[in-house]
Enzyme design. Structure first.
Site, PDB file in Angstrom:
ATOM      1  N   CYS C 101     -55.906  -1.605 -16.450  1.00 21.02           N
ATOM      2  CA  CYS C 101     -54.574  -1.384 -16.457  1.00 21.02           C
ATOM      3  C   CYS C 101     -54.223  -0.401 -17.759  1.00 21.02           C
ATOM      4  CB  CYS C 101     -53.625  -2.062 -16.208  1.00 21.02           C
ATOM      5  SG  CYS C 101     -53.738  -3.426 -14.922  1.00 21.02           S
ATOM      6  N   HIS C 119     -47.159  -4.536 -15.030  1.00 27.53           N
ATOM      7  CA  HIS C 119     -47.623  -4.426 -13.806  1.00 27.53           C
ATOM      8  C   HIS C 119     -47.653  -5.602 -13.357  1.00 27.53           C
ATOM      9  CE1 HIS C 119     -50.374  -3.678 -10.773  1.00 27.53           C
ATOM     10  NE2 HIS C 119     -51.441  -4.094 -11.307  1.00 27.53           N
ATOM     11  N   HIS C 121     -48.156  -8.191  -9.192  1.00 24.01           N
ATOM     12  CA  HIS C 121     -48.817  -8.078  -8.077  1.00 24.01           C
ATOM     13  C   HIS C 121     -47.928  -8.704  -7.115  1.00 24.01           C
ATOM     14  CE1 HIS C 121     -53.519  -7.580  -8.934  1.00 24.01           C
ATOM     15  NE2 HIS C 121     -52.550  -6.644  -9.445  1.00 24.01           N
ATOM     16  N   GLU C 147     -25.477  -3.474  -5.036  1.00 28.81           N
ATOM     17  CA  GLU C 147     -25.163  -3.430  -6.322  1.00 28.81           C
ATOM     18  C   GLU C 147     -26.348  -3.403  -7.369  1.00 28.81           C
ATOM     19  OE1 GLU C 147     -22.195  -3.109  -7.365  1.00 28.81           O
ATOM     20  OE2 GLU C 147     -22.558  -3.913  -9.657  1.00 28.81           O
ATOM     21  N   HIS C 204     -51.166  -3.447  -3.305  1.00 27.21           N
ATOM     22  CA  HIS C 204     -51.646  -3.629  -4.871  1.00 27.21           C
ATOM     23  C   HIS C 204     -50.562  -4.313  -5.602  1.00 27.21           C
ATOM     24  CE1 HIS C 204     -53.863  -2.157  -8.890  1.00 27.21           C
ATOM     25  NE2 HIS C 204     -53.348  -3.212  -8.813  1.00 27.21           N
TER      26      HIS C 204
END
Lengths: 252, 252, 252, 252
Positions: C101, C119, C121, C147, C204
């Site tokens: 990543c 990140h 999943h 909201e 992903h």
């Protein structure tokens, strides 16, 4: 700890450094049940019997915040079955009222020799009763051929557990406006289903008991697992009762 | 703790070793609400009133990380109802802004004498308002014949709780771009439903209050339980309102 | 802490008693994300930028068990954009590999000045991309009139947050077999949606960033809330985009 | 610690201050699995192999309350494959029975050289087997084009992990009334699917293993994630197998 002595100093009954003492165990169990979503907004509860002494959570407490000093204690010997609304407590906390579940817990102790009884308002239990209601007010939940069924004993006084192919049957009683009024129906369900360790209450929840805390708790976990699975199976169009016993295992 | 003294040293107002002190309780409650999914991404919050002092969480904090030093304090006596946008705080944290929920919490305190008000963004609350919107912009959530309904008081100034067969009614107001602008609609809903302890806000969440922290929290738990059950019942094709009062309990 | 000094003793870069130090914060954040179901089975992660120093979790660790000594550190100054596969680390843990990543996190830092990038999943993110795929490979997730949308900033370099009636738009890019290969598509999505703080990756998960840890985390929470709500709305037949701006609030 | 010495004082085998020692790790893992809903009501479990020594949880314990002193230890060297029902334990806890899962765990250790094997009763695993049953008793679960698939090794003795476009295949065996009787079917599934790290058991759960605790646990997490996603995809009408490999990524 003698009961006579306890009456002189009732707080002795709920004072112990042993985490397994009922007055310590009920609060820690209720906190665990709160995280599981079984007891919420003061609903639900738990009671433990140690020989003739019965330990009870009070009415209306936040279940994850209960303390040993909140616990009621009564002796099964002192109770007059003919006047079960008027109970004698060996120890009462100063600011609470006894739980309306008390006579239901006592039914499990006196009629089934249970050592622990748990009452949950689990969504899964309520949804199962609603699904059964929609199927013509069915008064029994039945499921078979699920491994978790092995988590239940065969019944009061019987040795061993249910098998994978056995059908687990949990009776359903209708709810009443006053929880104490459920008692006679719960007792009747115990008579009609002598091997059951649980009774569902329509639109309300479930009572689950066992010979001891370990068995009541693991049976309650297994049952909640099965209720959740049953709702999910219903959503996926899968039946609760199947006939897979005859399917021979295969080498895949 | 006198208010006059507090103004000289405002941090006194939020300094206590008592876990039940509002400045300690709001952070611990908000952390708990975060784990329940009620307050997330700085949304939602909680306020406690102690006599005339009101303790408030600031805007924009991570709710599970709040500290007592983050808490605002104001006095109900100091507030000018005609100019409610200009509030006087007895104590303000150095780096935050007051929550936009403040006037809504104050409405519960001044109009209903509440001791605590909780605001959640619970998915279940939002989904209930969306389901009602899809049913023609319905402005009230109604459910009956579910045991958990007993978790609610009968209403402001009334003794006792709702019964199993009673219908719980929670008004729904439309959301506004600025949260402070909700206040007049929330107050109008309080007028229209004088017995309610909660107001749903469409596509936003719910405000729930009670006479004290215990009651606000347990009513909020009961309501979230009912909202979840209502969504699940909808998914299973089960109606929220039923007529089971006349079904006599049976010996199963 | 000077970078020159750090190179002589790289462990200085990840040694601090301050729980807010990135080397302490990444493990505690990842443990929290694990309980939320955002990072599981070594998937997902988090990176923090402090000025020119970037702190990164390694590849393949159990996210709830990460330690400060597991953290990589690199300097944005040392990176050659033309050879971004060959990175210079100021500090590398002895037994791990850098996360795939890394270039995606760096894109958020260099192109948007982000201080933190997360990140996940999350199931909800993946399901949203699958629902959009089923609707003709749609490449943008859109939702309005909820909201929680207020939890997002208006965009890079802009002041203030989105409003209730604004439409939140999150671009979706297709997944690639090698995570590093996502970088150019992520950067292209940043160009096409200059105000977005997140990019969904089909089948992903999602990348979410913010000016600092607080903003990245609260935006990630708000987004996961909205993804969950969107899936639930889809299941209930409710559209993600509505036109309620013109509905005047009412006195109920 | 020599095995000969251990037999003289078996408790040495389960006494260590190292949290990574199998006798400490099994209880902490099982407690974690309980919070994930993988082991409930005494169902499910975990075993670790350290060279020739195998550490096993006993039958019928509450999984979140297990202690190192509850652990069984046996040596792979002492086991007679022809009489696998009669096992020799180097160390047995005083009050329990060995788990019925024991021969299944041993199959992973002896046939695949696994270092850890986890058995869950996860709802998602059971629902996947039920959905496959409804699709004509399918004996393999297949899913592709989901990032989390990368969490699995390519197979026993192979280097590297599955890719995004690879199809993960998990064989399904039918359940048997006695868990020990599953062993031959589990072993047959291992033969038929030599690269699998897991076997589903219809209406029961899943066995997942790995070269070490880290790999078994992260593969089990990835698999549970995929089972959950598969059930949710089914509910949303999305297929488990797709053909997106040819879709070129795009600049959105």
């Amino acid at each position: 700890m003698a009961e006579a002595a306890a009456v002189e100093n009732p707080d002795q009954l709920i004072t112990s450094t042993d985490p397994e003492h009922p007055a310590n165990l009920i609060p820690s169990l209720c906190a665990k049940f709160w995280t599981l979503g079984w007891v919420t907004g003061t609903g639900g509860g738990c009671s433990i019997r140690d020989d003739n002494l019965v330990y009870l959570a009070p009415s209306g407490v936040q279940k994850e915040l209960m303390k040993p000093t909140d616990i009621y204690v009564l002796s099964l010997k002192d109770q007059d079955p003919a006047h079960r609304q008027q109970r004698t407590y060996l120890r009462s906390p100063p600011t609470y009222k006894p739980s309306q579940c008390t006579p239901l817990f006592l039914a499990a102790f006196t009629r089934r020799g249970a050592g622990c009884c748990i009452h949950t308002h689990s969504h899964w239990a309520v949804l199962v009763t609603l699904l059964l209601e929609a199927k013509g007010n069915s008064r029994v939940f039945e499921i078979n051929n699920i491994e978790q069924i092995k988590g239940f004993g065969k019944g009061f006084g019987k040795v061993g557990n249910l098998g994978y192919h056995d059908t687990l049957r949990i009776p359903v009683i209708e709810n009443t406006p006053h929880e104490e009024d459920l008692t006679e129906y719960l007792e009747a369900a115990m008579e009609a289903y002598p091997d059951t360790y649980a009774v569902l209450v329509r639109r309300h929840g479930v009572y689950v008991w066992g010979d001891n805390v370990h068995k009541a708790k693991t049976q309650c976990e297994s049952l909640d697992y099965l209720f959740q699975l049953a709702v999910e199976m219903h959503q996926l169009g899968l039946p609760w009762i199947s006939n897979v016993a005859q399917i021979a295992p295969q080498r895949s």
